[in-house]
Design an enzyme around this catalytic site. Structure first.
Site, mmCIF file in Angstrom:
data_model
loop_
_atom_site.group_PDB
_atom_site.id
_atom_site.type_symbol
_atom_site.label_atom_id
_atom_site.label_comp_id
_atom_site.label_asym_id
_atom_site.label_seq_id
_atom_site.Cartn_x
_atom_site.Cartn_y
_atom_site.Cartn_z
ATOM 1 N N TRP A 1 -12.305 7.314 10.291
ATOM 2 C CA TRP A 1 -13.281 6.223 10.323
ATOM 3 C C TRP A 1 -14.684 6.798 10.145
ATOM 4 O O TRP A 1 -15.045 7.805 10.772
ATOM 5 C CB TRP A 1 -13.173 5.502 11.664
ATOM 6 C CG TRP A 1 -13.793 4.145 11.723
ATOM 7 C CD1 TRP A 1 -15.082 3.855 12.032
ATOM 8 C CD2 TRP A 1 -13.145 2.890 11.498
ATOM 9 N NE1 TRP A 1 -15.284 2.486 12.013
ATOM 10 C CE2 TRP A 1 -14.103 1.875 11.686
ATOM 11 C CE3 TRP A 1 -11.837 2.531 11.163
ATOM 12 C CZ2 TRP A 1 -13.803 0.527 11.558
ATOM 13 C CZ3 TRP A 1 -11.537 1.182 11.026
ATOM 14 C CH2 TRP A 1 -12.510 0.210 11.220
ATOM 15 N N ASP B 1 0.843 -1.200 0.000
ATOM 16 C CA ASP B 1 0.000 0.000 0.000
ATOM 17 C C ASP B 1 0.877 1.248 0.000
ATOM 18 O O ASP B 1 1.960 1.266 0.599
ATOM 19 C CB ASP B 1 -0.884 0.018 1.245
ATOM 20 C CG ASP B 1 -2.178 -0.770 1.053
ATOM 21 O OD1 ASP B 1 -2.393 -1.323 -0.043
ATOM 22 O OD2 ASP B 1 -2.980 -0.827 2.014
ATOM 23 N N ASP C 1 -7.039 -2.510 -8.251
ATOM 24 C CA ASP C 1 -7.193 -3.490 -7.174
ATOM 25 C C ASP C 1 -8.530 -3.382 -6.449
ATOM 26 O O ASP C 1 -8.662 -3.831 -5.318
ATOM 27 C CB ASP C 1 -6.048 -3.296 -6.164
ATOM 28 C CG ASP C 1 -5.906 -4.484 -5.213
ATOM 29 O OD1 ASP C 1 -5.977 -5.631 -5.686
ATOM 30 O OD2 ASP C 1 -5.720 -4.256 -4.007
ATOM 31 N N ASP D 1 -10.172 2.701 0.680
ATOM 32 C CA ASP D 1 -8.988 1.877 0.412
ATOM 33 C C ASP D 1 -8.434 2.136 -0.989
ATOM 34 O O ASP D 1 -8.569 1.321 -1.896
ATOM 35 C CB ASP D 1 -9.309 0.397 0.597
ATOM 36 C CG ASP D 1 -8.040 -0.442 0.730
ATOM 37 O OD1 ASP D 1 -6.947 0.152 0.827
ATOM 38 O OD2 ASP D 1 -8.147 -1.682 0.735
#
Length: 409
Positions: A224, A142, A289, A309
């Site tokens: 978050w 990553d 991805d 992500d």
């Protein structure tokens, strides 16, 4: 009116309608929708530069409460966010109350709790800015800086579907280790004079830790999403098999989109157009991805596709992986608002906007120049692909009006 005159009038009307569409295709601003999109673009430009060190001054709410109230079914943050700089500043400076191993996944991350109880995901630096990731388009670790850049690209494109991200430096010895769980602490080690950790994940190995420079580690923090908005995971209809010699159906069946259109939630509502927006986003950042994606739970297909992500991006500036655009060129449809925004970002405007947005971030320069140049080059490829669709399918079938504004719950 004679029949011949009626035919002439009808032909003239059709020609005018076609001309209006052509003006849109050439970046014109003649329609009400285009004028609305232009106003939204100007608002984005005006709010692009953020002030470092900004603080919330007109509310008793915490930055986390402010950001939590922004979230709705179709956006993570609203079009106008004067408090954005203050929330990002808090994200980049708040003290850490707890540090633990990351939630399940394949890549190294840590789950932190900031002052005030806000959860964030920390992704550590693994590569220098000019490192070129070779191999498959989804190869490598990553990239923390990719998360930062992807968030700001989301702002520039006007999607507003990516969680807030900021770059940050931590002193591992004084800021993380004292509040780390035993499970995370057990993965810390030294390599020479550098403090490292390898965490817990599918590919995490003691032999492949992420290392600080001395005790100072660079990384990204992703805010978050509020717990009141639980997520639902979906298999991406254009996902890869990740198996050598085995192709996914979309890789050999050019009519695959017709089958997707018959499956919920792609048979109605905004989800398929969200998938195509996401393909455009992923092609720009070089992310091949996205095998799964998240929406909000119990949404009936109305929730946005959340751009979570994005770290497998900006790996190889020289590689333009066209297969990422498969949903676009197989379905040959795109939102009119997306099309208008793309046209407004032509001629170097996209890379210029990214430079301006990224200047705010504490880890700037976030991207090396070749990656910024790649954004403009890939944008030209996207526009060319949409033009080909218009030529083959017609503008009415390609450019879709979809302005689904759902109220906040």
């Amino acid at each position: 009116m004679k029949l011949k005159q009626r035919v002439v009038v009808l032909v003239a009307v059709l020609l005018l309608l076609g001309l209006a569409k052509l003006l849109l295709l050439n970046g014109g601003e003649e329609s009400a929708a285009s004028r609305r999109d232009l106003r939204a673009f100007r608002k984005m430009e005006a709010g692009l530069s953020l002030s470092r060190g900004a603080r919330l001054t007109h509310t008793l709410q915490s930055p986390w409460e402010v950001a939590g109230q922004w979230v709705g079914p179709r956006e993570v943050y609203p079009e106008e966010t004067p408090e954005l700089a203050a929330v990002l500043t808090a994200l980049g400076t708040a003290s850490v109350e707890r540090a633990d191993v990351g939630y399940k996944g394949t890549q190294l991350k840590a789950l932190l709790v900031l002052d005030g109880g806000q959860k964030v995901v920390f992704k550590p630096k693994r590569y220098s800015r000019d490192y070129m990731v070779e191999g498959e388009p989804y190869a490598g670790y990553d990239r923390h800086n990719a998360e930062v850049a992807a968030f700001h690209l989301d702002r520039i494109l006007g999607f507003r579907r990516a969680p807030l991200v900021v770059g940050r430096f931590f002193n591992l010895r004084t800021e993380l280790k004292p509040v780390a769980t035993d499970q995370l602490l057990s993965t810390f080690l030294m390599q020479g004079n550098n403090s490292c950790f390898y965490g817990k994940c599918y590919y995490c190995r003691e032999s492949e830790p992420a290392c600080a420079e001395g005790e100072n580690m660079e990384g990204s923090l992703t805010l978050w999403l509020p717990d009141v908005w639980p997520l639902q995971k979906h298999r991406h209809p254009w996902g890869r098999t990740y198996r050598e010699g085995k192709l996914a159906r979309w890789e050999y069946d050019e009519s695959y989109c017709d089958a997707v259109k018959k499956m919920p939630p792609y048979d109605a509502g905004p989800r398929l157009l969200d998938v195509i927006d996401t393909a455009i986003f992923d092609y720009l950042i070089g992310n091949a991805d996205r095998h799964h994606y998240e929406s909000f739970q119990d949404d009936g297909g109305a929730s946005m596709l959340i751009l979570l992500d994005n770290a497998k991006s900006f790996g190889n500036a020289a590689l333009d992986e066209r297969s990422i655009l498969a949903s676009l060129y197989q379905c040959c449809m795109v939102r009119m608002s997306t099309w208008n925004r793309l046209n407004l970002l032509r001629a170097g405007a996209l890379s210029s906007a990214m430079r301006q947005a990224l200047t705010f971030d504490p880890i700037n320069p976030v991207l090396a120049e070749p990656h910024l140049a790649a954004l403009d080059r890939r944008l030209s490829g996207i526009i060319a692909t949409i033009r080909q669709c218009v030529e083959s399918q017609g503008p009415d079938n390609t450019l879709i009006e979809d302005r689904m504004n759902l109220p906040h719950s």
